[in-house]
Design a protein around this motif. Sequence first.
Motif, PDB file in Angstrom:
ATOM      1  N   MET A   1       0.981  -0.678   0.332  1.00  0.00           N
ATOM      2  CA  MET A   1       0.042  -0.242   0.013  1.00  0.00           C
ATOM      3  C   MET A   1       0.960   1.099   0.386  1.00  0.00           C
ATOM      4  O   MET A   1       1.737   1.534   0.733  1.00  0.00           O
ATOM      5  N   PRO A   2       0.816   1.718  -0.989  1.00  0.00           N
ATOM      6  CA  PRO A   2       1.420   3.355  -1.272  1.00  0.00           C
ATOM      7  C   PRO A   2       1.221   4.458   0.126  1.00  0.00           C
ATOM      8  O   PRO A   2       0.703   4.458   1.474  1.00  0.00           O
ATOM      9  N   ILE A   3       2.470   4.874   1.030  1.00  0.00           N
ATOM     10  CA  ILE A   3       3.451   5.845   1.475  1.00  0.00           C
ATOM     11  C   ILE A   3       2.630   7.736   1.994  1.00  0.00           C
ATOM     12  O   ILE A   3       3.469   7.571   0.424  1.00  0.00           O
ATOM     13  N   HIS A   4       2.451   8.425   1.866  1.00  0.00           N
ATOM     14  CA  HIS A   4       2.140   9.456   2.136  1.00  0.00           C
ATOM     15  C   HIS A   4       2.309  10.541   2.712  1.00  0.00           C
ATOM     16  O   HIS A   4       2.016  10.082   4.544  1.00  0.00           O
ATOM     17  N   LYS A   5       3.028  11.151   2.338  1.00  0.00           N
ATOM     18  CA  LYS A   5       3.513  12.055   3.527  1.00  0.00           C
ATOM     19  C   LYS A   5       1.445  13.233   3.772  1.00  0.00           C
ATOM     20  O   LYS A   5       1.123  13.020   3.057  1.00  0.00           O
ATOM     21  N   GLU A   7       0.825  15.901   4.687  1.00  0.00           N
ATOM     22  CA  GLU A   7      -0.091  17.427   3.457  1.00  0.00           C
ATOM     23  C   GLU A   7      -0.307  17.386   2.603  1.00  0.00           C
ATOM     24  O   GLU A   7      -0.572  17.387   1.564  1.00  0.00           O
ATOM     25  N   HIS A   8       0.411  16.218   2.007  1.00  0.00           N
ATOM     26  CA  HIS A   8       0.569  15.846   0.408  1.00  0.00           C
ATOM     27  C   HIS A   8      -0.963  14.955   0.395  1.00  0.00           C
ATOM     28  O   HIS A   8      -1.930  14.514  -0.723  1.00  0.00           O
ATOM     29  N   PHE A   9      -1.628  14.431   1.661  1.00  0.00           N
ATOM     30  CA  PHE A   9      -2.786  13.189   1.728  1.00  0.00           C
ATOM     31  C   PHE A   9      -3.691  14.355   1.784  1.00  0.00           C
ATOM     32  O   PHE A   9      -4.851  13.653   1.428  1.00  0.00           O
ATOM     33  N   VAL A  38       9.049  15.492  15.762  1.00  0.00           N
ATOM     34  CA  VAL A  38       7.803  15.252  14.713  1.00  0.00           C
ATOM     35  C   VAL A  38       8.514  16.136  13.916  1.00  0.00           C
ATOM     36  O   VAL A  38       8.518  17.262  13.687  1.00  0.00           O
ATOM     37  N   ALA A  39       9.217  15.592  12.319  1.00  0.00           N
ATOM     38  CA  ALA A  39       9.527  16.488  11.256  1.00  0.00           C
ATOM     39  C   ALA A  39       8.008  16.492  10.277  1.00  0.00           C
ATOM     40  O   ALA A  39       7.793  17.471   9.637  1.00  0.00           O
ATOM     41  N   ASP A  40       7.894  15.208  10.108  1.00  0.00           N
ATOM     42  CA  ASP A  40       5.940  14.697   9.312  1.00  0.00           C
ATOM     43  C   ASP A  40       5.818  13.115   9.348  1.00  0.00           C
ATOM     44  O   ASP A  40       6.274  12.404  10.627  1.00  0.00           O
ATOM     45  N   VAL A  41       4.954  13.019   8.943  1.00  0.00           N
ATOM     46  CA  VAL A  41       3.530  12.129   9.469  1.00  0.00           C
ATOM     47  C   VAL A  41       3.299  10.789   8.464  1.00  0.00           C
ATOM     48  O   VAL A  41       3.509  11.778   6.802  1.00  0.00           O
ATOM     49  N   LEU A  42       4.225   9.547   7.828  1.00  0.00           N
ATOM     50  CA  LEU A  42       3.219   9.676   6.651  1.00  0.00           C
ATOM     51  C   LEU A  42       2.023   8.364   6.725  1.00  0.00           C
ATOM     52  O   LEU A  42       1.823   8.301   8.125  1.00  0.00           O
ATOM     53  N   VAL A  43       1.265   8.470   6.145  1.00  0.00           N
ATOM     54  CA  VAL A  43       0.199   8.140   6.350  1.00  0.00           C
ATOM     55  C   VAL A  43      -0.451   6.718   5.238  1.00  0.00           C
ATOM     56  O   VAL A  43       0.547   7.365   3.891  1.00  0.00           O
ATOM     57  N   ASP A  44      -1.127   6.349   5.236  1.00  0.00           N
ATOM     58  CA  ASP A  44      -1.246   5.062   3.989  1.00  0.00           C
ATOM     59  C   ASP A  44      -2.882   5.396   3.628  1.00  0.00           C
ATOM     60  O   ASP A  44      -3.018   6.831   3.115  1.00  0.00           O
ATOM     61  N   ASP A  45      -3.153   4.697   2.169  1.00  0.00           N
ATOM     62  CA  ASP A  45      -3.801   5.528   1.590  1.00  0.00           C
ATOM     63  C   ASP A  45      -5.541   5.398   1.940  1.00  0.00           C
ATOM     64  O   ASP A  45      -6.482   6.335   2.039  1.00  0.00           O
TER      65      ASP A  45
END
Length: 280
Positions: A1-5, A7-9, A38-45
């Motif tokens: 499953m792709p991972i997104h930052k 803010e991009h999501f 915390v510099a950023d967060v990665l979320v799934d679809d």
Amino acid sequence: MPIHKLEHFDQNYRETFGGDDVKALDVYTEGGDRVGSVADVLVDDDGHFRYLIIDISLDFVSKKILLPIGLSRINYPERRVYVDGLSRQQLENLPDHTEDAIVDRDYEENVRSVFRSPTSGLTYDRDTYNYEKDPDLYGLNEQSHQTFRLYEERLIANKHRIKTGEVTVGKHIETETVHVTVPIQKERVLIERVVPTEAGKVVDPNELKFQEGEVVRIEVYEETPEIHKEAFVREEVRIKKVVEQDTVEAQDTIRREELDVDTTGNLHLQEDGITTDEAI
């Protein structure tokens, strides 16, 4: 499953979290020692938190790492993220996460292998793996980790051009009979025979001149009408379009989800930055 930052999501993620910004939180150990931020967060679809990108400094090791979300505890009221059990050896074994790093399945497994317990008994298969197989790394049992989306409907006004008619302008010929009057002149010869005033007077034989075949010719003319047609420009017709402005109003019923919170016990509630003690 792709991972997104994050803010991009969701570009409006701050509104989604009621103004809270996880990227602004500091990282502490459970013992209360600050180890990074915390510099950023990665979320799934599906929008589930999977990793925190932490700019960390611990035991003289400084780098950016990916931390599986299940190994942290987010506390928005305290504006902190708590991490327990992060060791120097784990930091050294984790890949240094850069901005251009490609987080694919193999990259994620390299991160998981650092934190996964040797007794988990999990055999990694990149084709069948899912996050539910690592509940210790991705399980969100703490209330501060649980997130879901609130949706609302909005009226979106657009416009498009449609053909409402057509104007055809052409010419046709009409005929009519026109009468004109043209005055003309005709010449005619008038012959008069009159008695001279010297009638009966004897003419001197020397003045008498008899001539045979004497003829007098008089040319007679008349005018004849000459009628022809000529074309002239009568008028010009100019054709153009003008654009008229109009405002169309529309209304409809839209829906919006609001948050319902049911709690029990004596809690410290925080609303709009003000902390109050309230017994529920």
